[in-house]
Design an enzyme around this catalytic site. Structure first.
Site, PDB file in Angstrom:
ATOM      1  N   LYS A  51       0.820  -1.180   0.178  1.00  0.00           N
ATOM      2  CA  LYS A  51       0.100   0.037   0.078  1.00  0.00           C
ATOM      3  C   LYS A  51       0.957   1.304   0.042  1.00  0.00           C
ATOM      4  CE  LYS A  51      -3.764   1.950   2.839  1.00  0.00           C
ATOM      5  NZ  LYS A  51      -4.559   1.529   4.122  1.00  0.00           N
ATOM      6  N   SER A 105      -9.492   1.439   3.370  1.00  0.00           N
ATOM      7  CA  SER A 105      -8.705   2.198   2.353  1.00  0.00           C
ATOM      8  C   SER A 105      -7.706   1.363   1.661  1.00  0.00           C
ATOM      9  CB  SER A 105      -7.694   3.474   3.140  1.00  0.00           C
ATOM     10  OG  SER A 105      -6.994   2.775   3.994  1.00  0.00           O
ATOM     11  N   SER A 121      -9.490  -0.796   7.488  1.00  0.00           N
ATOM     12  CA  SER A 121      -8.796  -0.594   6.050  1.00  0.00           C
ATOM     13  C   SER A 121      -8.168  -1.675   5.613  1.00  0.00           C
ATOM     14  CB  SER A 121      -7.961   0.663   6.236  1.00  0.00           C
ATOM     15  OG  SER A 121      -8.681   1.887   6.289  1.00  0.00           O
TER      16      SER A 121
END
Lengths: 501, 493, 96
Positions: free
Chosen positions: A83, A158, A182
């Site tokens: 990420k 997210s 997330s």
């Protein structure tokens, strides 16, 4: 072996074994994944940046090491992606924000370093909601990510890029971060295993802060064993993170294997029934949850009722505390020392224009809310009060764990939804975090595992969450493995891949 | 500077930079000066993903300070973030301690000048708290730019906050001097106001004599020398007194001092004060200082200036001398180490504060680098006190030991035969010889020109290479003159 | 409940150094009002005598030794600074 399709269907654990055994070279594995990325990215947008040169060089180094008879790390040759919240030395890191566009970190974060030391091959950086703030990956100045199971739908957030990439076989394993769900929510929306470890189990050094007391890095994988393999590499004390735990790192893979062989004998799974009666829980989600409980019982577990009296205050508590910390953590983005700077005449205008231009609407919303709750005149009623309710929530879990070993719930109250459908209603999106937020507030480990699909088209994945006491990752992974051993969902391919095949 | 209409009330907030190898929260080199932006790391610049990790030695330094000042050390304290936007503040917040500092209470003793009969009388200035924090960088302004150097950013500080118990600018300066001496005794800070390792903000208010309530206070920022500290407070007292005299209110403000005009001026008023949005620092666990840590720190604390001054006065020194000897811990320790016989305390003090400090100053050395060991000085003083060495020769010997510390005073005395001659017969013989060699001067002396007496003493000292005991020389000269007068009287008769 | 209309949003934006257009300020004002309305529910929780949560409470002291650990050289650190003058980080001139 050798057909690209076969390589892509191997688990991370399987790949590591095949590369260690010489059945596959790290380089051919890396090439297969890079080709997959090339083919899918135009429709997926999971990657913010692909690093093919780096990946091929790391893969070649693994192959060289193997040929030279050197010991290989536990992730040697396994293609991973991070990420974009994780700092990677020399590779642009943005945390999904225009304010950091073009920022090349001059230092290496703990996660990229540990993965590299374990022999992993870095394919690139994955898209995300800006600074980790969102549930659909739509809070981004870049392209929103699409769900490989239904391209018109969100992949969650997210860590949506991480979920989409793993689900689409665009990487074997990904790292996400979880502040209020997330990792777990996108995992549930994309049919993956997503593990948020105990707060402090994995270093936060080099993970760009959203809400420091809640943030935790963790793996997103297609199978429970892969998540365990990655956690073993990531976990452990870090002298650069004063909140990292120095508890010994257990053998997570052993816990997985034990669980998979059926060892849930006597484990008590607690369910807070009250939470299932709350408004907004999708009928399919509820049905899949009940089915998963049955599966866990089949594996030898016993389901017991528990109470979490402050459950319905978790979302409000979270949005006070997380936004307060975010408003503080994001104060450093002022255009002075790094990142974007908007040209203006005065210093004050430079600050205000830089932050206006650099931050997206959801980030601004949360900065304003966080600034509000920390103001001297509202501190006691908002931040101070929320910190007390947080104590009560943590106590609720401690009491519940006197009656059970793990707590089960749905991961998200609804399956994925069409892109753009909820973007204008922030509160509705915040409420989707109701099942995941508690583990962050109480610092507990939690995992989301595949639990089946919606009954009607489009066929969308649904996840189930297990929460454990502090440092109970082995128990969580064992139960998840026992569940996984009794279903095949994790082996299913998203429509996107079926279409390609 | 009496302002008779009002009582002056002052509280000080003193920042003191702790002497550590690395910064408060990162393993980045921490030293004063040098090329701009050479002592920075990822944390110092506030780069995304970096985290604070507190420096154990900085905390230990702060702990010692709290212990010597008699503070209550909190077993659990919290770090807090204080927010404001400023280019020299890399993260947009400063990590400090807010509502839960590590130390509360305590006091600093300053001289009580009101007690005229007791030069060692002190007045306790109670402290509100001490807390730890990280420093900001430094900005300079040139042309269209402001320029920031982050070398100092993240340096470890303690902030010592007094209660408003100081009553004059002179007391404020005394307080600063005592605090500076104490932190230097502890070895926890350079505490140099000119270099900025000791800084002071002063809260000043006035009130009618006898009033119970405090007046409205103004805070004077950035007082970076003892001179400006006193001058600025005096200027602010004048300003507030003028306002009150005219019946105008004092508005709570932050002030700066302009040394050129000797005036304070308003930087900002309270209405414009920032909302710092303090909250507990989530990147670090609470700070725990347990009993074992406190005990270990306690065991290594030095004795402080005031008790030592009292001990020195008890040994017969003046309060002034006691003050000079205790101004630096090294000097006080030197004195203690050299004091082998309490009856020689005064003599030892004179040698240290006189000749030794003169030699050190001339060679630009500190006491810590003094080539003369305390034992060697003690030996020298002993030789003077027991009459072996004359004071004049002893100075020469000290010079020599200072130049070559491998020599001991006694060895030099033996080598060069410098023992004082105290044999009355030998000295009388020398006097006779000198008298005979200088008939002219003798005639003057006998004619009543008493000044010439000094000439003869000098000649004898020269003849003895300074070794003759001067008192014996005087006595012998008197005897010889009497003899001569007597002899002459006989002739004239 | 606080009035989350524009003046408050302006004050918050000023504290947070965020420039907002009139449209943004109005939009955020309405959204903050909704969110703060939801958060109001916390006022009903009985918190008498409950301590604030201690974040990162754990056994480890989290302290480090006072040892220099060269991490990156100053040139690398300065490489990402938008405007540098003579090794100094430059911003538009401001008054102290």
């Amino acid at each position: 072996m050798g057909a690209a399709g076969d390589i892509l269907e191997l688990s991370a654990r399987g790949l590591a074994a095949a590369i260690r055994g010489g059945e596959l070279s790290a380089s051919e594995v890396a090439r297969a994944y890079l080709e997959q990325i090339d083919a899918l990215e135009p429709s997926l947008h999971a990657y913010r940046r692909v690093t093919p040169e780096l990946a091929l060089a790391q893969a070649a180094a693994v192959d060289d090491a193997r040929r030279a008879g050197q010991a290989l790390g536990p992730l040697a040759g396994v293609p991973v992606a991070l990420k974009d919240i994780f700092v990677t030395e020399g590779v642009e890191t943005t945390s999904g924000s225009a304010i950091l566009a073009g920022w090349i970190p001059p230092y290496q974060g703990a996660h990229a370093r540990r993965l590299a030391e374990a022999g992993a091959v870095l394919l690139g950086k994955l898209t995300m909601d800006e600074f980790g703030m969102g549930s659909a990956n739509e809070n981004t100045p870049f392209e929103p990510v699409h769900n490989p199971w239904a391209l018109s739908h969100v992949a969650g957030g997210s860590s949506g890029g991480s979920a989409a990439a793993v689900a689409a076989r665009s990487c074997a394993l990904a790292l996400g971060s979880d502040t209020g769900g997330s990792i777990r929510q996108p995992a549930s929306l994309c049919n993956l295993v997503g593990l948020k470890p105990t707060y402090g189990r994995v270093s936060r050094h080099g993970m760009i802060a959203f809400a420091s007391s809640l943030d935790q890095a963790g793996p997103m994988a297609r199978e429970v064993g892969d998540a365990a393999l990655a956690l073993g590499v990531l976990a452990g004390a870090d002298p650069l993170d004063a909140t990292s735990l120095d508890a010994p790192v257990p053998d997570y893979l052993a816990a997985v294997d034990q669980g998979a062989r059926g060892g849930l004998d006597g484990a008590k799974i607690g369910v807070h029934r009250g939470a299932l009666e709350l408004e907004g829980l999708d009928a399919d989600v509820r049905a899949r949850f009940e089915a998963s409980l049955t599966r866990l019982e089949d594996a030898g577990a016993r389901v017991v009722d528990i109470e979490l009296p402050h459950f319905e205050h978790a979302v409000a508590t979270y949005y006070v505390l997380a936004t307060a910390e975010a408003s503080s953590n994001l104060a450093r983005y002022d255009g002075v020392r790094y990142g974007h700077r908007s040209a203006a005449d005065s210093l004050r205008q430079t600050y205000e224009a830089t932050r206006h231009d650099g931050f997206g609407p959801e980030v601004k919303r949360r900065i304003l809310l966080g600034t509000f709750v920390l103001r001297a005149e509202s501190y006691a009623d908002y931040y101070g009060r929320a910190m007390k309710v947080r104590t009560l929530i943590a106590r609720d879990y401690a009491r519940a764990f006197e009656r059970c070993d793990l707590i089960a719930s749905p991961t998200a109250p609804i399956p994925s939804w069409p892109l753009g459908a909820k973007i204008d209603d922030p509160l509705a999106l915040y409420l989707l975090d109701m099942f995941t937020i508690g583990a962050n507030l109480a610092g507990l480990p939690a995992i989301s595992i595949p639990a089946g699909f919606t009954s009607a088209a489009p066929r969308l994945p649904i996840g189930v969450q297990l929460i454990g006491p502090r440092l109970a990752e082995p128990a969580l992974l064992g139960a998840a493995a026992a569940h996984e051993a009794r279903c095949d969902w994790h082996r299913e391919q998203p429509q996107l891949l079926e279409a390609r095949a | 500077m009496p302002i008779p209409d009002y009582e002056v009330v002052i509280g000080l907030e003193v920042h003191c930079q702790l002497a550590t190898a690395t910064k408060m929260f990162s393993a980045c080199a921490c030293s004063i000066g040098g090329e701009p932006n050479t002592r920075i790391d990822a944390y110092t610049l506030g780069l995304p993903g970096t985290l604070p990790v507190p420096n154990r030695v900085a905390v230990d330094h702060a702990l010692r300070l709290a212990l010597v000042l008699g503070c209550e050390v909190q077993p659990l304290s919290r770090w807090a973030r204080k927010h404001y936007f400023y280019p020299d503040l890399p993260k947009g917040y400063q990590i400090t301690q807010s509502d839960q500092p590590y130390a509360t209470g305590g006091a600093i003793e300053i001289p009580d000048h009101a007690a005229a009969d007791d030069p060692l009388a002190t007045k306790r200035i109670p402290l509100q708290r001490i807390h730890m924090e990280e420093d900001a960088g430094k900005s300079t302004h040139t042309g269209e730019h402001s320029l920031v150097d982050y070398n100092r950013a993240g340096a470890p500080l303690v902030e010592i906050v007094s209660l408003p118990a100081l009553r004059s600018a002179a007391e404020a300066a005394d307080y600063m001097r005592e605090l500076r001496t104490i932190v230097r005794y502890l070895g926890i800070s350079e505490a140099n106001m000119e270099e900025g390792t000791l800084r002071c903000d002063a809260n000043v208010s006035l009130r009618a004599w006898g009033a119970a309530e405090l007046g409205t206070r103004c805070e004077i920022k950035n007082l970076n020398s003892f001179k400006f500290l006193e001058a600025a407070i005096q200027a602010e007292v004048r300003r507030q007194a003028d306002l009150l005299d005219r019946g105008e209110p004092v508005v709570q403000s932050t002030m700066s001092y302009d040394p050129g005009r000797d005036q304070t001026k308003v930087m900002r008023t309270k209405e414009a004060a920032a909302d710092y949005r303090y909250f507990p620092e989530p990147d670090m666990p609470p700070l725990r200082i347990d009993a074992a840590w406190i005990a270990a720190a306690q065991a290594e604390l030095p004795r402080l200036p005031w008790p030592r001054r009292r001990e020195l006065v008890a040994l017969g020194l003046t309060a002034y001398d006691a003050g000079v000897l205790t101004a630096e811990r090294e000097l006080a320790d030197y004195f203690d180490a050299a004091l082998d016989d309490p009856s020689r305390a005064k003599a030892l003090c004179n040698w240290i504060t006189g000749e030794l400090l003169k030699l050190l100053n001339a060679s630009e050395r500190g006491v810590a680098d003094c080539p003369v060991t305390p034992a060697a000085l003690a030996e020298l003083v002993g030789l003077v006190e027991d009459g072996t060495l004359s004071g004049r020769v002893a100075k020469v010997v000290l010079d020599e030991v200072f130049r070559d510390p491998s020599l001991s005073p006694r060895a030099i005395v033996e080598r060069d035969g410098l023992r004082q001659v105290s044999d009355a017969d030998a000295i009388t013989a020398m006097v006779r010889e000198v008298v005979e060699q200088h008939p002219e001067q003798l005639a003057q002396l006998l004619a009543g020109k008493d000044k010439v007496r000094g000439f003869f003493v000098g000649q004898v000292m020269r003849a003895s290479q300074g070794r003759a005991n001067p008192q014996l020389v005087q006595r012998a000269l008197a005897t010889v003159l009497d003899e001569l007068r007597a002899a002459r009287g006989e002739v004239e008769d | 409940m606080p009035d989350a209309a524009s003046p408050l949003v302006r004050e918050l934006a000023s504290l947070a150094r965020l420039e907002l257009s009139a449209e943004e300020a109005a939009g955020f004002g309405a959204q903050l009002e909704t969110i703060l309305g939801y958060i109001q529910r916390l006022q009903s929780v009985e918190v008498e005598g409950v301590p604030e949560y201690l974040t990162a409470e754990q056994v480890r002291s989290g302290l480090r030794d006072d040892l220099e650990r060269p991490e990156l050289d100053a040139e690398q650190a300065l490489a990402g600074v938008p405007v540098v003058r003579d090794r100094l980080v430059a911003v538009p001139r401001f008054k102290d």
